[in-house]
Design a protein around this motif. Structure first.
Motif, short mmCIF file in Angstrom:
data_model
loop_
_atom_site.label_atom_id
_atom_site.label_comp_id
_atom_site.label_asym_id
_atom_site.label_seq_id
_atom_site.Cartn_x
_atom_site.Cartn_y
_atom_site.Cartn_z
N ARG A 1 0.74 -1.11 -0.05
CA ARG A 1 -0.08 0.04 -0.06
C ARG A 1 0.69 1.13 0.11
O ARG A 1 0.64 2.29 -0.63
N ALA A 2 2.09 1.19 0.84
CA ALA A 2 2.85 2.43 0.77
C ALA A 2 3.40 2.66 -0.45
O ALA A 2 3.70 3.82 -1.21
N VAL A 3 3.76 1.39 -1.24
CA VAL A 3 4.48 1.82 -2.72
C VAL A 3 3.37 2.15 -3.57
O VAL A 3 3.76 3.02 -4.38
N ALA A 4 2.22 1.77 -3.36
CA ALA A 4 1.11 2.34 -4.38
C ALA A 4 0.95 3.94 -4.10
O ALA A 4 0.82 4.41 -4.99
N ILE A 5 0.78 4.15 -2.72
CA ILE A 5 0.73 5.60 -2.45
C ILE A 5 1.99 6.35 -3.02
O ILE A 5 1.87 7.42 -3.76
N ALA A 6 3.22 6.14 -2.84
CA ALA A 6 4.45 6.70 -3.39
C ALA A 6 4.30 6.70 -5.11
O ALA A 6 4.50 7.72 -5.51
N GLU A 7 3.78 5.53 -5.42
CA GLU A 7 3.70 5.55 -7.11
C GLU A 7 2.71 6.67 -7.20
O GLU A 7 2.76 7.51 -8.44
N ALA A 8 1.60 6.71 -6.89
CA ALA A 8 0.40 7.83 -7.38
C ALA A 8 1.18 9.15 -6.98
O ALA A 8 0.85 9.91 -7.74
N GLU A 9 2.04 9.37 -5.91
CA GLU A 9 2.36 10.77 -5.50
C GLU A 9 3.17 11.03 -6.68
O GLU A 9 3.47 12.36 -7.09
N ARG B 1 3.47 10.12 -9.83
CA ARG B 1 2.54 10.10 -11.15
C ARG B 1 1.69 11.41 -11.11
O ARG B 1 1.56 12.11 -11.99
N ASP B 2 0.90 11.59 -9.71
CA ASP B 2 -0.04 12.69 -9.65
C ASP B 2 0.40 14.01 -8.93
O ASP B 2 -0.59 14.89 -8.67
N GLY B 3 1.21 13.80 -8.14
CA GLY B 3 1.55 14.86 -6.87
C GLY B 3 1.69 16.14 -7.61
O GLY B 3 1.22 17.28 -7.14
N ALA B 4 2.66 16.37 -8.62
CA ALA B 4 3.10 17.84 -9.28
C ALA B 4 1.68 18.24 -9.77
O ALA B 4 1.28 19.51 -9.41
N THR B 5 0.82 17.48 -10.25
CA THR B 5 -0.50 18.03 -10.85
C THR B 5 -1.37 18.41 -9.90
O THR B 5 -1.98 19.41 -10.01
N GLU C 1 -4.20 22.54 -6.65
CA GLU C 1 -4.61 23.27 -5.45
C GLU C 1 -4.10 24.63 -5.31
O GLU C 1 -4.71 25.32 -4.88
N LEU C 2 -2.80 24.92 -5.93
CA LEU C 2 -2.23 26.32 -5.94
C LEU C 2 -3.10 27.22 -6.72
O LEU C 2 -3.33 28.36 -6.26
N ARG C 3 -3.64 26.64 -7.79
CA ARG C 3 -4.68 27.48 -8.69
C ARG C 3 -5.75 27.76 -8.00
O ARG C 3 -6.51 28.75 -7.92
N THR D 1 -12.46 21.13 -0.27
CA THR D 1 -12.85 19.92 -0.80
C THR D 1 -12.29 19.20 -1.97
O THR D 1 -11.73 18.02 -1.80
N ALA D 2 -11.92 19.97 -2.92
CA ALA D 2 -11.17 19.30 -4.07
C ALA D 2 -9.76 18.84 -3.64
O ALA D 2 -9.33 17.82 -3.96
N ALA D 3 -9.00 19.96 -2.92
CA ALA D 3 -7.77 19.39 -2.49
C ALA D 3 -7.81 18.02 -1.58
O ALA D 3 -6.86 17.17 -1.83
N THR D 4 -8.68 17.93 -0.69
CA THR D 4 -8.78 17.14 0.14
C THR D 4 -9.09 15.62 -0.94
O THR D 4 -8.50 14.59 -0.40
N ALA D 5 -9.98 15.71 -1.78
CA ALA D 5 -10.36 14.77 -2.73
C ALA D 5 -9.03 14.16 -3.24
O ALA D 5 -9.01 12.94 -3.49
N ILE D 6 -8.49 15.02 -3.75
CA ILE D 6 -6.98 14.73 -4.52
C ILE D 6 -6.30 13.89 -3.73
O ILE D 6 -5.76 12.79 -4.16
N ARG D 7 -6.18 14.21 -2.39
CA ARG D 7 -5.17 13.63 -1.46
C ARG D 7 -5.71 12.02 -1.19
O ARG D 7 -4.87 11.19 -1.14
#
Length: 133
Positions: A39-47, A49-53, A58-60, A105-111
């Motif tokens: 699960r930790a590996v899956a979270i790291a992989e998602a981060e 892949r999608d973390g910068a986006t 969130e910044l926008r 809510t959007a920022a929380t949903a993304i995380r």
């Protein structure tokens, strides 16, 4: 020479190896620990892949809450937003307040999507505001 796999590829390979070659041989606490590692590996992989986006989105969203420019530093933007929320600078029931709730809510949903993929996939959320639940 073959190209070297990237970090996301390596994480995916490690996850697959654990699932294919390790889980079947484990029981009890050892199996639970291996599941947590996968699960930790899956979270790291998602981060990766999608973390910068997610950070840019969130910044926008935070920038959209202010009439004046607030810069491109997400950490500073979060601190300013938190201070403004604590100072009650978002009047309840106003359009700005609704935009705040949508942004949070959007920022929380993304995380949540990164750490609870199955749950968020079941919710089948579109690109719209998450606060419309």
């Amino acid at each position: 020479m073959l190209p070297r796999p990237g970090a996301a590829d390596l994480l995916k390979m490690a996850q697959q190896a654990l699932q294919d070659h390790v889980f079947g041989k484990l029981e009890g606490e050892a199996k639970f620990a291996a599941l947590m590692a996968v699960r930790a590996v899956a979270i790291a992989e998602a981060e990766l892949r999608d973390g910068a986006t997610a950070d840019r989105a969130e910044l926008r969203a935070i920038q959209g809450l202010y009439a004046e420019p607030i810069g491109d530093d997400l950490v500073a933007a979060r601190k300013r937003l938190a201070a403004d929320i604590r100072a009650r600078r978002f009047a309840s029931g106003t359009p700005r307040d609704v935009r705040l709730l949508d942004a949070l809510t959007a920022a929380t949903a993304i995380r949540l999507r990164a750490v609870n993929i199955k749950y968020m996939a079941q919710r089948q959320r579109g690109k719209g505001a998450e606060s419309a639940v």
